[in-house]
Design an enzyme around this catalytic site. Sequence first.
Site, PDB file in Angstrom:
ATOM      1  N   GLY A 160      12.468 -90.748  21.962  1.00  8.09           N
ATOM      2  CA  GLY A 160      11.678 -91.492  20.990  1.00  8.09           C
ATOM      3  C   GLY A 160      12.533 -92.422  20.153  1.00  8.09           C
ATOM      4  O   GLY A 160      13.634 -92.824  20.542  1.00  8.09           O
ATOM      5  N   ARG A 161      12.059 -92.740  18.963  1.00 12.00           N
ATOM      6  CA  ARG A 161      12.696 -93.751  18.133  1.00 12.00           C
ATOM      7  C   ARG A 161      14.116 -93.373  17.732  1.00 12.00           C
ATOM      8  O   ARG A 161      15.030 -94.200  17.796  1.00 12.00           O
ATOM      9  CB  ARG A 161      11.848 -93.986  16.883  1.00 12.00           C
ATOM     10  CG  ARG A 161      10.457 -94.553  17.179  1.00 12.00           C
ATOM     11  CD  ARG A 161       9.580 -94.502  15.935  1.00 12.00           C
ATOM     12  NE  ARG A 161       8.208 -94.842  16.241  1.00 12.00           N
ATOM     13  CZ  ARG A 161       7.685 -96.068  16.147  1.00 12.00           C
ATOM     14  NH1 ARG A 161       8.439 -97.067  15.759  1.00 12.00           N
ATOM     15  NH2 ARG A 161       6.417 -96.292  16.435  1.00 12.00           N
ATOM     16  N   THR A 240      18.773 -82.587  16.105  1.00 20.28           N
ATOM     17  CA  THR A 240      18.294 -83.185  14.865  1.00 20.28           C
ATOM     18  C   THR A 240      16.781 -83.373  14.915  1.00 20.28           C
ATOM     19  O   THR A 240      16.219 -84.130  14.138  1.00 20.28           O
ATOM     20  CB  THR A 240      18.969 -84.545  14.596  1.00 20.28           C
ATOM     21  OG1 THR A 240      18.815 -85.387  15.751  1.00 20.28           O
ATOM     22  CG2 THR A 240      20.453 -84.380  14.287  1.00 20.28           C
ATOM     23  N   ARG A 242      13.575 -80.645  15.842  1.00 21.08           N
ATOM     24  CA  ARG A 242      12.894 -79.557  15.166  1.00 21.08           C
ATOM     25  C   ARG A 242      13.410 -78.224  15.710  1.00 21.08           C
ATOM     26  O   ARG A 242      13.561 -78.055  16.925  1.00 21.08           O
ATOM     27  CB  ARG A 242      11.367 -79.646  15.356  1.00 21.08           C
ATOM     28  CG  ARG A 242      10.689 -80.678  14.461  1.00 21.08           C
ATOM     29  CD  ARG A 242      10.750 -80.264  13.008  1.00 21.08           C
ATOM     30  NE  ARG A 242       9.992 -81.124  12.119  1.00 21.08           N
ATOM     31  CZ  ARG A 242      10.466 -82.209  11.525  1.00 21.08           C
ATOM     32  NH1 ARG A 242      11.701 -82.592  11.764  1.00 21.08           N
ATOM     33  NH2 ARG A 242       9.707 -82.913  10.708  1.00 21.08           N
ATOM     34  N   GLU A 271      13.880 -71.634   8.428  1.00 22.54           N
ATOM     35  CA  GLU A 271      14.550 -72.399   7.385  1.00 22.54           C
ATOM     36  C   GLU A 271      14.018 -71.989   6.014  1.00 22.54           C
ATOM     37  O   GLU A 271      12.806 -71.824   5.857  1.00 22.54           O
ATOM     38  CB  GLU A 271      14.322 -73.903   7.614  1.00 22.54           C
ATOM     39  CG  GLU A 271      14.904 -74.402   8.930  1.00 22.54           C
ATOM     40  CD  GLU A 271      14.653 -75.884   9.176  1.00 22.54           C
ATOM     41  OE1 GLU A 271      13.973 -76.532   8.340  1.00 22.54           O
ATOM     42  OE2 GLU A 271      15.128 -76.404  10.200  1.00 22.54           O
ATOM     43  N   HIS A 290      18.967 -79.278   7.385  1.00 24.61           N
ATOM     44  CA  HIS A 290      17.785 -80.093   7.682  1.00 24.61           C
ATOM     45  C   HIS A 290      17.703 -81.299   6.736  1.00 24.61           C
ATOM     46  O   HIS A 290      16.667 -81.549   6.106  1.00 24.61           O
ATOM     47  CB  HIS A 290      16.505 -79.258   7.592  1.00 24.61           C
ATOM     48  CG  HIS A 290      15.345 -79.885   8.319  1.00 24.61           C
ATOM     49  ND1 HIS A 290      14.312 -79.155   8.846  1.00 24.61           N
ATOM     50  CD2 HIS A 290      15.044 -81.181   8.595  1.00 24.61           C
ATOM     51  CE1 HIS A 290      13.425 -79.962   9.411  1.00 24.61           C
ATOM     52  NE2 HIS A 290      13.853 -81.207   9.273  1.00 24.61           N
ATOM     53  N   ALA A 292      19.113 -84.500   7.805  1.00 22.18           N
ATOM     54  CA  ALA A 292      19.553 -85.672   8.568  1.00 22.18           C
ATOM     55  C   ALA A 292      18.886 -86.961   8.096  1.00 22.18           C
ATOM     56  O   ALA A 292      19.466 -88.038   8.184  1.00 22.18           O
ATOM     57  CB  ALA A 292      19.293 -85.458  10.060  1.00 22.18           C
TER      58      ALA A 292
END
Length: 347
Positions: A160-161, A240, A242, A271, A290, A292
Site C-alpha cells: 500500500g501507500r 510497522t 499492525r 499494546e 507504536h 511510527a
Amino acid sequence: MSKPKILTPAGASFTTAGGGYGLEMEALERLGAEIVECPATEEGFIAAAPEADAVYAKGMRISDRMIQALTKAKVITCATVGVDYVDVVAATARNIPVTNCPDTFIEEVADHAMMLLLATHRRCIEQDRMVREGRWAEGRPQLLNVPRLMGQTLGFVAFGRVARLVAMRAKAFGLRMVAYDPFVDELTMSALGVVPASLDEVLAQSDFVSMHAPATPDTGHMLTTRHFAKMKPNAIFINTGRGPTVDEAALTEALQSKRIAGAGLDVFEVEPVKTDNPLLAMPHVILSPHNASASARFDEARKRRAGQELALVLSGRWPMSCVNPTVLPNSGLRRWQPYAMERGPNS
C-alpha cells in the site's frame, strides 16, 4: 434548522493533552456543526447516539451495539490510518461510511520502517551498548559477520501507500525488492522497481521482510509459524503495520530458535507491551511504542483531515477516504472528484 451534531467519546486519542477541537472545527465551523462529547463507555455512547448526525471515533472501540444505536448518523470518522477499533462490518450493514486518514502521515511511517531496517541490519542498539559498557573491541568483529546491505533483497507483505514510500527509500540503498499484494496491480509495483511475487516467494527470497498489511478480519495472524519457517536464517522481520496481523508467539519462537536473525517492531499483538514479553529481552530486536506515524505535524494534520471528512459528509458529499466504499452509492451523498487519489471512490 438544527446544528449538525458530531458525537465523540470524551478524552483524547494519542495525546494526553487533548487540545480541544479547534483544528477539526476549521472545516466544520461554516456548517454550524458542533462536536459533543459523551462518556467514553459503551452505555454512555448509546444513550447519546440517537441525536448524532456523525461520529468522530477516538479513544475507545466503536462496537456493533453502539453502531446499532445510531439512528441518523451519516458517517463514522477516524483520525487514524487503521480503523480496527471500529466495527466496520456493522457500519456497512447500516450503510454508514467509515473514513480514515490513509495518506496524512505515511511519510513518517516509511521513514520509521527504513530506520528499523537499517538499525537492525547494522546492529545499532547492540553497537551502542558495546561502547557504553566498555566493550569497544567487540564492535568490529560483530559487524564483520554482517553482509553488505547493497544487493540484498527487501520483501514487502502488502504494498500500500507506506510500502511504496519505503520502496522509494530502499532503492537508494541498492536493495532488490519484491512484493506480495493480491490487491495491487503489477504495473504499480514495477514502476517502483519492485518485482511482483507470491507470499511464499517473498518470504523465501528476502533478507528483510517488511510487513504492511492492515488489521482486518481477513489478516489476523496472516503470518504464522509456517511462514517464519520459510524465511532465511539471516532474515530480519520489520513490522510497522499492525500487531494482530502476526502470530507474535510464532515470531518469538522463530527469533529464540534463530530461525530468523532479528526484528524491528513498532506494533504488537497486545499494546502496551507487557513487561514479561520475551521480545524485551532479545538483544537483536529493536522495539518502538507504536509511534511510527508520530512527528510534530501528526496531531494537526490528522485532526484537520478528520474535520474535512466530517464536513464533506455533513454537506452532502462523498468523503475523500472511505474504507467501506460500497455503501456510498446508496448513502444519499453526492459523488465529487476534488483531485486524483490513485485509488478509492473519488479516483
